[in-house]
Design an enzyme around this catalytic site. Structure first.
Site, PDB file in Angstrom:
ATOM      1  N   GLU A  16      -7.104  -3.730  -7.468  1.00 17.95           N
ATOM      2  CA  GLU A  16      -5.702  -3.419  -7.203  1.00 17.95           C
ATOM      3  C   GLU A  16      -4.781  -4.326  -8.012  1.00 17.95           C
ATOM      4  O   GLU A  16      -5.206  -5.354  -8.549  1.00 17.95           O
ATOM      5  CB  GLU A  16      -5.387  -3.565  -5.716  1.00 17.95           C
ATOM      6  CG  GLU A  16      -5.471  -4.988  -5.192  1.00 17.95           C
ATOM      7  CD  GLU A  16      -4.715  -5.177  -3.886  1.00 17.95           C
ATOM      8  OE1 GLU A  16      -3.479  -5.212  -3.946  1.00 17.95           O
ATOM      9  OE2 GLU A  16      -5.363  -5.309  -2.835  1.00 17.95           O
ATOM     10  N   LYS A  44       6.089  -1.926  -5.208  1.00 14.91           N
ATOM     11  CA  LYS A  44       4.841  -1.946  -4.450  1.00 14.91           C
ATOM     12  C   LYS A  44       4.530  -0.506  -4.052  1.00 14.91           C
ATOM     13  O   LYS A  44       5.300   0.130  -3.348  1.00 14.91           O
ATOM     14  CB  LYS A  44       5.009  -2.840  -3.213  1.00 14.91           C
ATOM     15  CG  LYS A  44       3.735  -3.182  -2.493  1.00 14.91           C
ATOM     16  CD  LYS A  44       4.029  -4.189  -1.383  1.00 14.91           C
ATOM     17  CE  LYS A  44       2.780  -4.575  -0.637  1.00 14.91           C
ATOM     18  NZ  LYS A  44       3.064  -5.544   0.445  1.00 14.91           N
ATOM     19  N   SER A 100      -0.712  -0.110   8.901  1.00 12.34           N
ATOM     20  CA  SER A 100      -0.831   0.022   7.451  1.00 12.34           C
ATOM     21  C   SER A 100      -1.369   1.386   7.043  1.00 12.34           C
ATOM     22  O   SER A 100      -2.283   1.935   7.677  1.00 12.34           O
ATOM     23  CB  SER A 100      -1.756  -1.078   6.913  1.00 12.34           C
ATOM     24  OG  SER A 100      -2.044  -0.853   5.549  1.00 12.34           O
ATOM     25  N   ASP A 152      -3.212   1.771   4.669  1.00  9.56           N
ATOM     26  CA  ASP A 152      -4.592   1.554   4.209  1.00  9.56           C
ATOM     27  C   ASP A 152      -5.591   2.215   5.143  1.00  9.56           C
ATOM     28  O   ASP A 152      -6.605   2.770   4.692  1.00  9.56           O
ATOM     29  CB  ASP A 152      -4.906   0.057   4.148  1.00  9.56           C
ATOM     30  CG  ASP A 152      -4.072  -0.703   3.137  1.00  9.56           C
ATOM     31  OD1 ASP A 152      -3.313  -0.060   2.383  1.00  9.56           O
ATOM     32  OD2 ASP A 152      -4.176  -1.944   3.102  1.00  9.56           O
ATOM     33  N   LYS A 183      -6.467  -8.934   7.077  1.00  6.18           N
ATOM     34  CA  LYS A 183      -5.691 -10.171   7.042  1.00  6.18           C
ATOM     35  C   LYS A 183      -5.499 -10.708   8.464  1.00  6.18           C
ATOM     36  O   LYS A 183      -5.222  -9.968   9.394  1.00  6.18           O
ATOM     37  CB  LYS A 183      -4.336  -9.924   6.375  1.00  6.18           C
ATOM     38  CG  LYS A 183      -4.458  -9.525   4.910  1.00  6.18           C
ATOM     39  CD  LYS A 183      -3.093  -9.335   4.278  1.00  6.18           C
ATOM     40  CE  LYS A 183      -3.220  -8.988   2.795  1.00  6.18           C
ATOM     41  NZ  LYS A 183      -3.690  -7.621   2.561  1.00  6.18           N
TER      42      LYS A 183
END
EC number: 4.2.1.70
Length: 303
Positions: free
Chosen positions: A25, A86, A140, A142, A159
């Site tokens: 990434e 982003k 998220s 993700d 995280k």
């Protein structure tokens, strides 16, 4: 679609020669570390992938194209530009149409990797369910991408600023395998321990590759999380980092910081309160994930 995807010379040659590829990434370069450390780390990570039997494909959006593999000049531009966007799934069309520079998050990198036929992606840590998400619905993208996109994500877990328990529950609901690599516990980014056991673990990349091949051969949709703990010598103590995160969370709340601003604030505050130790840990875990990602890509390619 082919007009919107371009490959670096190194990646194009790897595709033609059927060499294993590892997606990387670019948000970690543009938003994760200060310059020039970000570019230096990106180059080191790419070299680690090469040294372990695969070809690196750092992904970003530039000049109206999805770049699969970046030149040294493009890495420098990405790491040194002040206005890099982003990019997650929702932003890809806008960034391609406006030809702005965009750094891909985990979700966007997965999408671009799948478009390029790359099955393995190495990163730092995945996003997840934020603390207090039962009130804020801050989850998220993700996680949703992992349920839809057929790419294995090698990471040091979620995280530790997130709610790891709820993150694992969400992934289970979405049918996403979370496989510990040489661990039976979900790692928590800076630390090897979260207190949350994993249902599955594997000791070798050959076995991981076989699991992925079986899943995708059946046509099962979605990716997988390969939870690879930070090496012991670089890990931070769990109690120490948990205390730092609690302090950072309290400051974020006191300052009215919310939404997409929470994560960068917390990561910055953690770096400050750990006197830079968290940044060192971040760099080392990314390097370790790149090594395991390259070995996994080679093992998958051998099948």
């Amino acid at each position: 679609m082919t007009n919107m995807i371009s490959y670096s010379t190194e990646v194009q040659e790897a595709i033609e020669q059927k060499k294993p590829l590892v997606a990387l990434e670019s948000t970690i370069i543009s938003h994760g570390m200060p310059y020039p450390q970000n570019v230096e780390t990106a180059r080191e990570v790419e070299q680690i992938v090469r040294d372990n039997g695969a070809v690196p494909a750092t992904i970003a959006l530039m000049d109206g194209q999805i770049k699969i593999g970046l030149s040294d000049e493009e890495l420098e531009l990405l790491g040194n530009s002040p206005d890099v966007a982003k990019v997650s799934r929702r932003d890809i069309g806008q960034l391609l149409a406006t030809k702005k520079i965009g750094a891909t998050t985990v979700a966007a990198t997965m999408i671009c990797a799948e478009l390029a036929g790359i099955r393995v992606f190495a990163t730092g840590g995945i996003g997840g369910v934020h603390r207090g998400a039962e009130a804020t619905m801050d989850i998220s993208a993700d996680l949703e991408e992992l349920s839809n996109t057929g790419v294995a994500v090698v990471c040091a877990g979620a995280k530790s600023i997130l709610d790891i328990g709820l993150t694992l529950e969400y992934l289970e609901t979405k049918g996403v395998p979370v496989i510990g690599y040489q661990t039976d516990e979900m790692p928590a980014f800076y630390t090897r321990h979260s207190g949350f056991p994993l249902s599955y673990g594997s000791q070798t990349t050959e076995e991981l590759a076989a699991i992925l091949k079986a899943q995708w051969s059946l046509g099962l949709k979605g990716g997988a999380v390969i939870a690879n703990p930070i090496p012991q010598e670089h890990a931070l103590d769990k109690d120490f980092i948990d205390g730092i995160i609690e302090q950072a969370m309290a400051e974020a709340k006191a300052n009215g910081i919310n939404g997409k601003d929470v994560t960068p604030f917390l990561l910055g505050k953690v770096k400050e309160l750990t006197e830079g130790k968290s940044l060192v840990a971040n760099i080392e875990l990314v390097k370790h994930n790149a090594k395991v990602g390259a070995e996994l890509a080679a093992s998958y390619g051998a099948l």
